[in-house]
Design a protein around this motif. Structure first.
Motif, short mmCIF file in Angstrom:
data_model
loop_
_atom_site.label_atom_id
_atom_site.label_comp_id
_atom_site.label_asym_id
_atom_site.label_seq_id
_atom_site.Cartn_x
_atom_site.Cartn_y
_atom_site.Cartn_z
N SER A 196 31.32 10.28 -2.85
CA SER A 196 29.91 10.42 -2.46
C SER A 196 29.60 9.86 -1.08
N ASN A 197 30.44 8.94 -0.57
CA ASN A 197 30.18 8.47 0.79
C ASN A 197 30.45 9.55 1.83
N ASP A 198 31.21 10.56 1.45
CA ASP A 198 31.47 11.70 2.34
C ASP A 198 30.75 12.97 1.87
N LEU A 199 29.93 12.85 0.85
CA LEU A 199 29.16 14.01 0.39
C LEU A 199 27.77 13.56 -0.05
N THR A 200 27.01 13.09 0.91
CA THR A 200 25.61 12.76 0.71
C THR A 200 24.81 14.07 0.65
N PRO A 201 23.53 14.02 0.29
CA PRO A 201 22.72 15.25 0.34
C PRO A 201 22.77 15.95 1.70
N GLN A 240 13.79 8.36 -3.97
CA GLN A 240 12.96 7.45 -3.18
C GLN A 240 13.56 6.05 -2.98
N ALA A 241 14.56 5.65 -3.80
CA ALA A 241 15.17 4.34 -3.60
C ALA A 241 16.47 4.41 -2.79
N SER A 242 16.90 5.60 -2.45
CA SER A 242 18.18 5.76 -1.75
C SER A 242 18.00 5.73 -0.24
N VAL A 269 22.94 16.25 -7.47
CA VAL A 269 22.88 14.78 -7.41
C VAL A 269 24.23 14.28 -6.92
N THR A 270 24.29 13.86 -5.67
CA THR A 270 25.58 13.53 -5.06
C THR A 270 26.15 12.19 -5.53
N PHE A 271 25.29 11.33 -6.07
CA PHE A 271 25.77 10.19 -6.83
C PHE A 271 24.66 9.73 -7.76
N GLU A 321 20.37 11.44 -4.06
CA GLU A 321 21.08 10.35 -4.74
C GLU A 321 20.10 9.66 -5.68
N ASN A 322 20.60 9.18 -6.81
CA ASN A 322 19.76 8.43 -7.76
C ASN A 322 20.23 6.98 -7.76
N MET A 323 19.45 6.13 -7.09
CA MET A 323 19.85 4.73 -6.90
C MET A 323 18.77 3.78 -7.44
N PRO A 324 19.16 2.57 -7.83
CA PRO A 324 18.17 1.54 -8.15
C PRO A 324 17.67 0.88 -6.87
N GLY A 325 16.59 0.15 -6.95
CA GLY A 325 16.08 -0.54 -5.76
C GLY A 325 14.59 -0.79 -5.89
N GLY A 326 14.06 -1.49 -4.91
CA GLY A 326 12.64 -1.84 -4.93
C GLY A 326 11.72 -0.65 -4.88
N LYS A 327 12.19 0.49 -4.35
CA LYS A 327 11.34 1.67 -4.24
C LYS A 327 11.65 2.71 -5.33
#
Length: 500
Positions: A196-201, A240-242, A269-271, A321-327
């Motif tokens: 996924s580091n080489d295949l982002t959206p 929105q958190a990525s 969803v790339t990751f 990407e679907n990531m956790p985070g403050g946003k």
């Protein structure tokens, strides 16, 4: 790897290795149709004698190599088991080609020749058998090693000659079609296998642009601002958190005399970490492949841009990407999708359907005869169907029959599940119009029901490919990783409208 049609005989061809087959029997014998009996005569029946006194029984993929002692031009003869005649199928022909390649390389052969019988064997025409074997040679040579620091200099076959009395156009077309399908499957496998580091959206969009440039297709890439302008709020919630911005990809193949218009929608969803509803660490690395739907759609576009069916095909790929985070969006949030339906978020790990909801709604704005989406969507699909089958859900029975017929014709695995409307209430009991998860029961069906709320009155099919888009086992035709499943059946499906 070159594929040639030649009007030659096994004993006169200049190939390094010639191949003949034997069907499974207690006393397997050389076949007349593929030149085996003629070779046996040249060797004074010594080939049959060698087989008789060996353990060779003609089981599928079993092999016996015989040195020719320069009696013919080829250095070796490979006798390969064809298995039980009544069980001959396209998949076994692909496996045979991959096994021939493996044995040839062991022998140091660069070129291979085998006879293509022109009459039907069982129900399979010469063209169908030829296409299956070409695919087998190409897919059997697939590897994903671009990240190896020291690249192996693996030997490769340079040419495979199919010896036949005719070199008619339909045989050349069969080779070209097989190569196009293999190109599509290879692209899909590569995209699923890329980390996924080489295949982002953004980088997935660049891969789509490469396909478009190669084949002169229409392409339009939307950035976050355009996605927002289109009011794709469900799509934006996932991303929105990525740190990686979302994209929306649109490719179009336009036929000269289109018989239909088809929309293909692929989850990109790339990751997928699961977001706030975080996935367990074990196996999370596999979530680089959560863009398998997008990869499948791009593989289909790569193939049909070469085979040119008489249908217009639009590919829509929502990517994030679907990531956790403050946003990050959170369980309990309520969001409004592009079609104005409200969605209560029960799990941020049920994010793929949010991307697809906005993309399906957008595709439904256009005059497509059918809309078909592909997604690695639910863990319920492999639980229900194992590792081979794609789960199919449809709102139109004729579309379902056409898709199943194409899967059967190409020997790919697809199983229809009921789009049971009584289950819809399980995702309608909250404060919003819909909930994005419906519990552990019938989760593949409830996910399909969720998506059905975003296709307006269009004829639509959903394919959950969570089980079959990748594999954790090496095989003759596919190493561990992305499989490219359904590319072949969809080339068949799209050509079924035009009779090509």
């Amino acid at each position: 790897m070159n594929f040639e049609l030649k009007k030659e005989h096994l004993h006169t061809t200049s190939a390094d290795l010639v191949v003949v087959g034997c069907f499974q029997d207690t006393t397997p014998s050389m076949q007349a149709a593929d030149g085996g009996k003629n070779l046996d005569k040249l060797f004074d029946a010594k080939l049959s004698e060698i087989l008789k006194h060996s353990a060779f029984g003609g089981k599928l993929l079993e092999t016996q190599t015989i040195y020719t002692h320069k009696i013919i031009r080829a250095q070796n003869i490979l006798v390969i088991g064809l298995g039980e005649k009544e069980k001959l199928c396209l998949e076994s022909l692909q496996l045979l080609a991959a096994q021939i390649q493996r044995e040839a390389l062991k022998l140091g052969a660069k070129t291979v020749a085998l006879v293509l019988e022109e009459k039907k064997i069982k129900k399979f025409s010469a063209e169908a058998r030829l296409s299956a074997m070409v695919q087998g040679f190409l897919l059997g040579s697939y590897s994903f090693n671009r990240y190896k620091t020291e690249q192996e200099n693996k030997p490769q076959l340079t040419a495979i000659s199919f010896l036949c009395s005719s070199t008619k156009k339909s045989l050349h077309t069969a080779i070209d079609t097989a190569r196009a399908i293999a190109d599509g499957i290879t692209l899909t496998r590569d995209l699923i296998n890329i980390p996924s580091n080489d295949l982002t959206p953004t980088l997935l969009a660049k891969e789509a642009e490469k396909v478009a440039k190669r084949h002169k297709l229409f392409v339009d890439i939307w950035d976050e601002a355009k996605i927002k302008k289109e009011k794709m709020t469900a799509h934006l919630a996932v991303s929105q958190a990525s740190a990686e911005k979302p994209t929306f990809i649109h490719l179009r193949y336009k036929a000269k005399n289109a018989k239909a218009s088809i929309a293909l929608v692929g989850k990109g969803v790339t990751f997928d970490t699961g977001g706030i509803s975080l996935k367990p660490p074990k196996g999370m690395w596999e979530m680089k492949g959560d863009m398998g739907g997008a990869g499948t759609v791009l593989g289909i576009m790569e193939a049909i841009a070469q085979t040119k069916p008489n249908v217009n095909v639009d590919a829509y790929i929502p990517s994030a990407e679907n990531m956790p985070g403050g946003k990050a969006f959170k369980p309990g949030d309520i969001i409004r999708a592009r079609n104005q339906k409200t969605i209560e978020i029960l799990s941020t790990d049920a994010e793929g359907r949010l991307l697809l909801a906005d993309a399906l709604d957008y595709a439904s704005d256009f005059k497509h005869d059918y809309i078909i989406d592909f997604a690695t969507l639910t863990g319920g699909a492999p639980i229900a169907l194992g590792e081979l089958y794609a789960a199919l859900l449809v709102n139109d029975e004729q579309l379902g029959k056409k898709l199943l017929a194409s899967a059967k014709a190409t020997e790919e695995y697809m199983w229809k599940l009921p789009l049971e409307q009584k289950y819809l209430k399980t995702i309608q009991t909250g404060p919003a119009d819909l909930m994005n998860a419906g519990g552990s029961r019938a989760q593949t069906i409830t996910a399909g029901l969720f998506l059905s709320q975003f296709v307006k009155d269009k004829k639509w099919a959903h394919l959950d490919i969570a089980a079959c888009s990748d594999t954790d086992k090496d095989s003759l035709l596919c190493p561990k990783g992305g499989t490219g499943a359904l590319v072949q059946s969809f080339v068949h499906f799209l050509h079924s409208f035009s009779g090509k």
